[in-house]
Design an enzyme around this catalytic site. Structure first.
Site, PDB file in Angstrom:
ATOM      1  N   ASP A  88      37.883 -13.803  34.691  1.00  0.00           N
ATOM      2  CA  ASP A  88      38.564 -14.736  33.789  1.00  0.00           C
ATOM      3  C   ASP A  88      40.080 -14.536  33.791  1.00  0.00           C
ATOM      4  O   ASP A  88      40.590 -13.465  34.142  1.00  0.00           O
ATOM      5  CB  ASP A  88      38.064 -14.543  32.352  1.00  0.00           C
ATOM      6  CG  ASP A  88      36.661 -15.077  32.159  1.00  0.00           C
ATOM      7  OD1 ASP A  88      36.055 -15.507  33.151  1.00  0.00           O
ATOM      8  OD2 ASP A  88      36.182 -15.054  31.006  1.00  0.00           O
ATOM      9  N   ASP A  89      40.770 -15.615  33.369  1.00  0.00           N
ATOM     10  CA  ASP A  89      42.183 -15.597  32.962  1.00  0.00           C
ATOM     11  C   ASP A  89      43.191 -15.561  34.096  1.00  0.00           C
ATOM     12  O   ASP A  89      44.392 -15.481  33.844  1.00  0.00           O
ATOM     13  CB  ASP A  89      42.485 -14.423  32.019  1.00  0.00           C
ATOM     14  CG  ASP A  89      41.671 -14.485  30.751  1.00  0.00           C
ATOM     15  OD1 ASP A  89      41.099 -15.553  30.468  1.00  0.00           O
ATOM     16  OD2 ASP A  89      41.601 -13.463  30.037  1.00  0.00           O
ATOM     17  N   HIS A 139      38.528 -22.691  32.798  1.00  0.00           N
ATOM     18  CA  HIS A 139      38.635 -21.802  31.642  1.00  0.00           C
ATOM     19  C   HIS A 139      39.649 -22.365  30.652  1.00  0.00           C
ATOM     20  O   HIS A 139      40.308 -21.617  29.934  1.00  0.00           O
ATOM     21  CB  HIS A 139      39.052 -20.410  32.119  1.00  0.00           C
ATOM     22  CG  HIS A 139      38.753 -19.300  31.146  1.00  0.00           C
ATOM     23  ND1 HIS A 139      37.546 -19.169  30.488  1.00  0.00           N
ATOM     24  CD2 HIS A 139      39.519 -18.248  30.721  1.00  0.00           C
ATOM     25  CE1 HIS A 139      37.569 -18.103  29.715  1.00  0.00           C
ATOM     26  NE2 HIS A 139      38.759 -17.531  29.819  1.00  0.00           N
ATOM     27  N   HIS A 143      43.815 -21.419  27.597  1.00  0.00           N
ATOM     28  CA  HIS A 143      42.956 -20.406  26.990  1.00  0.00           C
ATOM     29  C   HIS A 143      42.779 -20.668  25.497  1.00  0.00           C
ATOM     30  O   HIS A 143      42.952 -19.794  24.647  1.00  0.00           O
ATOM     31  CB  HIS A 143      43.524 -19.001  27.209  1.00  0.00           C
ATOM     32  CG  HIS A 143      42.489 -17.920  27.087  1.00  0.00           C
ATOM     33  ND1 HIS A 143      42.181 -17.322  25.885  1.00  0.00           N
ATOM     34  CD2 HIS A 143      41.694 -17.322  28.011  1.00  0.00           C
ATOM     35  CE1 HIS A 143      41.251 -16.407  26.076  1.00  0.00           C
ATOM     36  NE2 HIS A 143      40.929 -16.385  27.364  1.00  0.00           N
ATOM     37  N   HIS A 236      38.046  -9.422  34.382  1.00  0.00           N
ATOM     38  CA  HIS A 236      39.304 -10.161  34.309  1.00  0.00           C
ATOM     39  C   HIS A 236      40.183  -9.802  35.492  1.00  0.00           C
ATOM     40  O   HIS A 236      40.253  -8.632  35.885  1.00  0.00           O
ATOM     41  CB  HIS A 236      40.051  -9.848  33.007  1.00  0.00           C
ATOM     42  CG  HIS A 236      39.305 -10.254  31.770  1.00  0.00           C
ATOM     43  ND1 HIS A 236      38.311  -9.485  31.209  1.00  0.00           N
ATOM     44  CD2 HIS A 236      39.412 -11.372  30.987  1.00  0.00           C
ATOM     45  CE1 HIS A 236      37.825 -10.090  30.140  1.00  0.00           C
ATOM     46  NE2 HIS A 236      38.470 -11.239  29.975  1.00  0.00           N
TER      47      HIS A 236
END
Length: 708
Positions: A88-89, A139, A143, A236
């Site tokens: 993620d991210d 995603h 965020h 991540h």
């Protein structure tokens, strides 16, 4: 004197629309950049709704891959001994390549859920993901917690992320992971209700919590499935130091591969087709979005630099003014003490007047009441229509002459008066100005130095009871008079104010042109004349104790007209005397000290001020407002201190200091808009006409009050 009868010129108006549009576009660009970067992925804390109902039983007991469509919810799990590593991210320019390198080394495929705004920043990394067989899902764009935002914001976040990924990879988005998501058994009804129907929602089975940097071994343990079960593992590749994540992958993948586990993307593991090519229109929208975001980022960085430069220059200017003022006080005192004799030569005072009935009597009376022993007063009536000349003649004061001429402008009136004057020391005074008894004496004493050709007096605002008057009073004391002290020390005084200035006759003869002793080439005849005196090799100094009280504009419209003429005239004078840059002596000091100072602080910075103010608005919205407020208060404190010191030097009361904060958010904007208008007028080559200022007689009232 305030004007003559030149033909009106049509002023450009379209530039105001262009300026407004430019500022709106700049604010939009800054706002978009702030929106795209205002929330750092993985750094926030979710905001669960207390007491919210849990999701339906089939969701809570189902798998981490969910399809929600028309109220129907289906879920699936990973097959046995199949691991879907998810990240993620990202992407991150440092850590994402290292994660990809580890996956490539062990021929393991993963699924990445990047933030849309970061996709636009690092599209090459996203392309590498798909080129190496990895899967890319959404995603959101910033965020954001989709269950806690309005529907339009949710659609915007998902739509922009879809466009960004399509623009970078050419593929559609089929997977979605909500920010702050966890396992399926933690879902609530309100979270299930907002899951997109056109994509599979991917939660996780195992959360390594690598964002907390618990240690490599702890991350590896958290990623270990039980028995032979498959699992979706959450990691991540951005949001901070991900060195532990990279090291953990290098241990986890070979260890599980040795146990017979395979690493696949979510779609591969579930036997789903790969993402289809995105429609060309979606790809184009993605390319446009990426370009807009890049432009917004560039604009934000450029504005940050501009604001920093402007603040540094403003602070440096204030500090230099303070230091120069302290130095000037000592120099002026020494100059006064070391005079070899008093200057008591005859003086002729020239008063050009056009429709000055409100103040002319007070002006002339104050001049005649001077304690200087040898002077004459010449009032040149420049075609007034309000009986200005009759008023002066009716005073029947000794030593006062009235000359009448057809309206020809202030430079012509000054030339007429100078030619008629009998003395070799001349003082030029506006018709709305009142002298103190010792003003003439204090003004001419620096002529004891034979190299001094002209002297600037200390102009003060008479009508300062109202807020606009207070602001102008502060501007005169802080800006004009502090600057004159600095210019005096630097030997580059660019302007002797029309309200009070003294000249040697031979100096004016040196700079006379075929058009007259005072040139009509510019609308700032006082600045033009002063620059000419410097270039002729004479010194120009500042006499702080020679005080003249003048009537400042009493309305915003009148203030605009006056400052518009001043600013445009100063630009004309600067351009006319630009060759001083290559000269020596006084002309060189003007060209290499005075003109750059005027260019930076009276033209360039005011022109940049609208954009700086827009950036300040952006900063208060998207940056830590406490820091922005502290910076603004710090700058304001420096300005208040400077104002206090300037008022102290001028022996003025400190009462107006309270209005400085309001001056910064109202008066300053008007002044920089004047510079914008003047610049446009100059660039278009328009000829600005003189503007008549309506007098109220407040300078005269000041004299009456002082005489009681």
């Amino acid at each position: 004197m305030s004007g003559n009868r030149r033909a009106p010129a049509r002023e450009a108006r379209a530039h105001w629309i262009l300026l407004l549009l430019s500022l709106v576009l700049l604010l939009a660009a800054l706002a978009f950049n702030g929106y795209a970067h205002g929330i750092a992925g993985g750094a926030e804390v979710p905001r669960p709704i207390a007491g919210a109902a849990a999701a339906p039983e089939q969701v809570l007991t189902g798998g981490p891959v969910i399809r929600a469509n028309a109220g129907q919810v289906e879920s699936r799990r990973m097959p046995a001994k199949t691991i879907a590593l998810t990240f993620d991210d990202g992407p991150d320019p440092e850590w994402t390549p290292k994660v990809l390198d580890v996956l490539a080394k062990y021929q393991a495929h993963g699924t990445f859920f990047p933030i849309g705004s970061r996709v636009n920043e690092y599209p090459d990394l996203v392309r590498r993901m798909t080129a190496e067989g990895h899967e890319v899902g959404s995603h959101t764009f910033t965020h954001v917690e989709i269950a806690r935002v309005p529907g339009w914001r949710r659609d915007l976040e998902l739509g922009m992320t879809r466009n960004a990924i399509a623009g970078a990879t050419g593929r559609e988005v089929t997977l979605f992971r909500p920010p702050f998501s966890s396992t399926a058994d933690a879902l609530h009804v309100y979270e299930v209700a907002v899951l997109p129907a056109d994509a599979l929602t991917v939660l996780n089975d195992l959360d390594t919590e690598d964002w907390q940097r618990p240690g490599v071994d702890a991350i590896v343990r958290a990623a270990q499935p039980k028995g032979t079960a498959g699992a979706i593992v959450l990691m991540h590749d951005s949001g901070g130091d991900r060195s532990q994540t990279v090291q953990a992958l290098a241990k986890l993948i070979p260890a599980l591969q040795a146990k017979g586990y395979k690493f696949a993307t979510v779609s591969e593991a579930l036997g789903l087709p790969a993402a289809a090519p995105a429609p060309r229109a979606v790809q184009v929208r993605g390319d446009v979005l990426r370009t807009v975001q890049a432009a917004a980022g560039f604009a934000t960085e450029a504005m940050g630099v501009l604001m920093a430069v402007a603040l540094v220059l403003a602070v440096v200017r204030l500090l230099v003014q303070i230091v120069a003022a302290r130095r000037h006080v000592k120099v002026a005192r020494r100059r006064w003490r070391e005079r070899p004799f008093e200057v008591l030569d005859p003086v002729s005072i020239i008063v050009p007047a056009y429709n000055e009935a409100a103040n002319i009597a007070a002006t002339v009376r104050s001049l005649v009441a001077s304690d200087y022993p040898y002077l004459e007063v010449i009032v040149v009536d420049d075609g007034s229509t309000d009986h200005t000349a009759d008023i002066v003649e009716g005073l029947r004061l000794r030593g006062v002459r009235v000359l009448r001429q057809a309206n020809a402008g202030k430079p012509a009136a000054l030339t007429t008066g100078i030619r008629a004057a009998r003395a070799d020391l001349l003082i030029l005074v506006d018709g709305d100005t009142v002298f103190q008894r010792d003003t003439v004496y204090n003004l001419v004493q620096d002529f004891v130095d034979p190299q001094v050709g002209a002297i600037a007096g200390n102009t003060k605002v008479a009508n300062r009871k109202r807020l606009l008057g207070r602001w102008q009073h502060l501007e005169y004391v802080i800006g004009f008079n502090l600057d004159r002290r600095l210019f005096d020390l630097a030997g580059c005084m660019p302007t002797i104010p029309g309200a009070i200035g003294a000249f040697r006759r031979e100096v004016l003869q040196d700079v006379a042109t075929s058009a007259g002793i005072v040139s009509p080439d510019t609308l700032a005849e006082d600045t033009d004349l002063t620059m000419a005196v410097l270039r002729a090799g004479w010194k120009v100094v500042y006499a702080e104790h020679a005080i003249a009280w003048t009537e400042a504009p009493s309305s915003l419209r009148q203030l605009w007209r006056q400052r518009y003429r001043w600013c445009y005239g100063t630009m004309q004078a600067m351009w006319k005397h630009r060759h001083a840059l290559a000269e020596g002596g006084g002309g060189g000091r003007l060209g290499r000290r005075g003109l750059p100072y005027l260019l930076v602080f009276q033209i360039a910075l005011p022109l940049a001020a609208p954009a700086v103010d827009i950036f300040a608005i952006y900063g208060f919205i998207f940056l830590p407002w406490v820091q922005m407020l502290a910076a603004w208060c710090g700058l304001l404190a420096i300005q208040v201190f400077t104002a206090w010191y300037a008022l102290r030097l001028d022996r003025e009361r400190y009462g107006p200091l309270w209005s400085i904060a309001f001056q910064q958010i109202v008066y300053r904007q008007l002044m920089y808009l004047v510079v914008v208008q003047s610049t446009v007028t100059a660039l278009l080559g328009n000829r600005l006409r003189w503007q008549r200022m309506q007098r109220t007689g407040e300078a005269a009232a000041l004299l009456k009050s002082a005489s009681r």
